[in-house]
Design a protein around this motif. Structure first.
Motif, short mmCIF file in Angstrom:
data_model
loop_
_atom_site.label_atom_id
_atom_site.label_comp_id
_atom_site.label_asym_id
_atom_site.label_seq_id
_atom_site.Cartn_x
_atom_site.Cartn_y
_atom_site.Cartn_z
N VAL A 100 -14.94 17.81 -7.62
CA VAL A 100 -15.46 17.09 -6.46
C VAL A 100 -14.73 17.48 -5.18
CG1 VAL A 100 -15.82 14.82 -5.41
CG2 VAL A 100 -16.12 15.10 -7.88
N LEU A 101 -15.50 17.82 -4.15
CA LEU A 101 -15.00 17.95 -2.79
C LEU A 101 -15.71 16.88 -1.97
CD1 LEU A 101 -13.35 19.51 -0.62
CD2 LEU A 101 -15.40 20.92 -0.25
N SER A 102 -14.98 15.85 -1.55
CA SER A 102 -15.59 14.73 -0.82
C SER A 102 -15.17 14.75 0.64
CB SER A 102 -15.19 13.39 -1.47
OG SER A 102 -13.79 13.21 -1.44
N GLU A 103 -16.13 14.45 1.50
CA GLU A 103 -15.82 14.44 2.94
C GLU A 103 -14.75 13.39 3.27
OE1 GLU A 103 -15.95 15.59 5.93
OE2 GLU A 103 -16.96 17.41 5.31
N LYS A 104 -13.98 13.68 4.31
CA LYS A 104 -13.00 12.72 4.80
C LYS A 104 -13.73 11.50 5.35
CE LYS A 104 -14.44 13.37 8.92
NZ LYS A 104 -15.18 12.27 9.51
N PRO A 105 -13.04 10.34 5.45
CA PRO A 105 -11.70 10.08 4.97
C PRO A 105 -11.68 9.90 3.45
CG PRO A 105 -12.65 8.07 5.83
CD PRO A 105 -13.64 9.17 6.11
N VAL A 106 -10.48 9.91 2.88
CA VAL A 106 -10.35 9.79 1.43
C VAL A 106 -10.99 8.50 0.93
CG1 VAL A 106 -8.03 8.79 1.63
CG2 VAL A 106 -8.70 9.90 -0.49
N ALA A 107 -10.96 7.45 1.73
CA ALA A 107 -11.53 6.14 1.37
C ALA A 107 -11.60 5.30 2.63
CB ALA A 107 -10.67 5.45 0.31
N PRO A 108 -12.32 4.16 2.59
CA PRO A 108 -12.41 3.31 3.78
C PRO A 108 -11.09 2.68 4.20
CG PRO A 108 -14.19 2.83 2.24
CD PRO A 108 -13.22 3.70 1.52
N ASP A 109 -10.17 2.47 3.26
CA ASP A 109 -8.87 1.88 3.59
C ASP A 109 -7.83 2.36 2.59
OD1 ASP A 109 -8.99 0.14 1.26
OD2 ASP A 109 -10.37 -1.10 2.40
N VAL A 110 -6.59 2.04 2.86
CA VAL A 110 -5.49 2.53 2.03
C VAL A 110 -5.58 2.00 0.60
CG1 VAL A 110 -2.99 2.50 1.69
CG2 VAL A 110 -3.94 2.90 3.98
N SER A 111 -5.91 0.74 0.46
CA SER A 111 -5.97 0.14 -0.87
C SER A 111 -6.98 0.86 -1.76
CB SER A 111 -6.33 -1.34 -0.76
OG SER A 111 -6.46 -1.92 -2.04
N GLN A 112 -8.18 1.11 -1.23
CA GLN A 112 -9.19 1.82 -2.00
C GLN A 112 -8.79 3.26 -2.25
OE1 GLN A 112 -13.48 1.00 -1.15
NE2 GLN A 112 -12.67 -0.23 0.55
N GLY A 113 -8.17 3.89 -1.26
CA GLY A 113 -7.71 5.26 -1.43
C GLY A 113 -6.65 5.37 -2.51
N ARG A 114 -5.71 4.44 -2.49
CA ARG A 114 -4.64 4.44 -3.49
C ARG A 114 -5.22 4.26 -4.90
NH1 ARG A 114 -1.96 0.33 -1.66
NH2 ARG A 114 -0.60 1.54 -0.27
N ALA A 115 -6.14 3.32 -5.05
CA ALA A 115 -6.75 3.08 -6.35
C ALA A 115 -7.53 4.30 -6.84
CB ALA A 115 -7.67 1.86 -6.28
#
Length: 368
Positions: free
Chosen positions: A107-122
């Motif tokens: 998977v290559l997903s467009e930025k940002p990694v996630a909507p917020d840090v919590s979701q990105g971390r998970a």
């Protein structure tokens, strides 16, 4: 290596105007086979554009949510698809990333990694625990991280040509009105995520600073506000930043310019000042210009003036990030667009939006 067979998930402006030309420039190392979008109309339109831009003998296979026989699940079940590029709304992407990984796709997903840090971390934790051990690759398409111009600026600093970095400035002021094609993307018009355009576009500037500066961003103190009513929840950030090496800088991000001239004359750039010189990075017409100014000295070490060197690099970040991703799927990982790195960009925006002038530890916030 045989060509990678890929699909694009998403058929919007950026998928059409940025990803298709980048894929075309890569030649026969990749074959785009299919497209998915929520509607048949948008997916079919993208397929026609792809056929023209990529000069395909046959149209892409089209998948959408209007027919269970042509759903995303059906696409992901195809054994001939090696990888997917995800170019979907910010809030939708995390679930789609996990669905594609679960189906065994890189998977290559467009930025940002996630909507917020919590979701990105998970998301990062789940990828590293369940899918990375299976040799599946996930990268975040932050094209500024792949731009040769920022890498050139970093080399100048690493070579010591401007001395030890002391301070820096980054400014990105944009003008957006109701006629903008970006504003008229429904998920941007009424954003269901923090920061609106600040998250969607602001992460680029932070990624550029990550690439150029010799030490990580450590602490940010900022104020955020809404200057333009059509761009909620906020459209402007002014921040003071300190890095782990003690250097510090000012970061100005705004999509709230009242007129086009305010953005055009803002002097958008990145400057980095050291003990022996400074550099400026500007962008115009698809070219990045790095002007390097260094102190000149005589044989006794006395300052005699300054010298300037100009480095120009074509902006090819999207092509480079896709090529880097494809190489990573073959085991040649150069580290570009790693999810943990791009989480820092989201952490910066989130910290700046919520700081209210108080210092926020970015290193701690971006920990996984």
């Amino acid at each position: 290596m045989p060509a990678k067979q890929i699909a694009i998930l998403g058929s919007g402006i950026f998928a059409t105007e940025a990803h298709l030309p980048a894929i075309a420039s890569l030649g026969d190392v990749v074959q785009l086979k299919a497209v998915y979008s929520r509607s048949n109309k948008s997916a079919a339109g993208f397929a026609r554009d792809a056929q023209a831009i990529l000069k395909l003998a046959h149209a892409l296979d089209v998948y959408h949510d209007e027919d269970p026989a042509a759903s995303l699940d059906v696409l992901l079940a195809r054994t001939d698809i090696d990888a997917v590029i995800v170019v979907l709304p910010i809030t939708v992407q995390p679930g789609i990333i996990l669905k594609a990984l679960a189906a065994g796709k890189h998977v290559l997903s467009e930025k940002p990694v996630a909507p917020d840090v919590s979701q990105g971390r998970a998301l990062i934790k789940e990828y590293e625990a369940k899918y990375k051990p299976k040799a599946l690759v996930w990268r975040v398409a932050e094209n500024f991280e792949a731009e040769p111009g920022y890498h050139a600026a970093r080399r100048v600093i690493e070579e010591g040509r401007i001395g030890k970095v002391a301070f820096y400035n980054a400014r990105a002021v944009s003008y957006v009105d109701e006629t903008s094609k970006w504003y008229n993307t429904p998920w941007r018009t009424v954003p269901q995520y923090q920061g609106g355009f600040l998250l969607d576009g602001g992460v680029h500037t932070i990624a550029a600073l990550r690439m150029v500066l010799p030490s990580p961003l450590k602490t940010v103190s900022a104020f955020a506000s809404l200057a333009k009513d059509i761009l909620p929840p906020q459209d402007t950030i002014n921040a003071i930043v300190q890095n782990t090496d003690g250097s510090h800088g000012l970061v100005e991000l705004s999509w709230g310019a009242p007129t086009a001239t305010r953005a055009a004359l803002a002097g958008n750039n990145i400057t980095v000042t050291g003990t022996s010189g400074w550099l400026e990075i500007t962008r115009a017409g698809g070219v990045m210009r790095i002007a390097v100014h260094t102190i000149t000295r005589d044989e006794h070490g006395k300052t005699t003036g300054e010298a300037e060197e100009v480095i120009e690099e074509k902006e090819v970040g999207i092509e480079r990030e896709i090529r880097s991703f494809l190489r990573a799927t073959d085991g040649e990982d150069d580290g570009v667009d790693a999810p943990r790195s791009t989480l820092v960009d989201v952490a910066f925006i989130q910290a700046a939006l919520n700081s209210g002038g108080a210092p926020v530890d970015l290193v701690e916030l971006a920990k996984v």
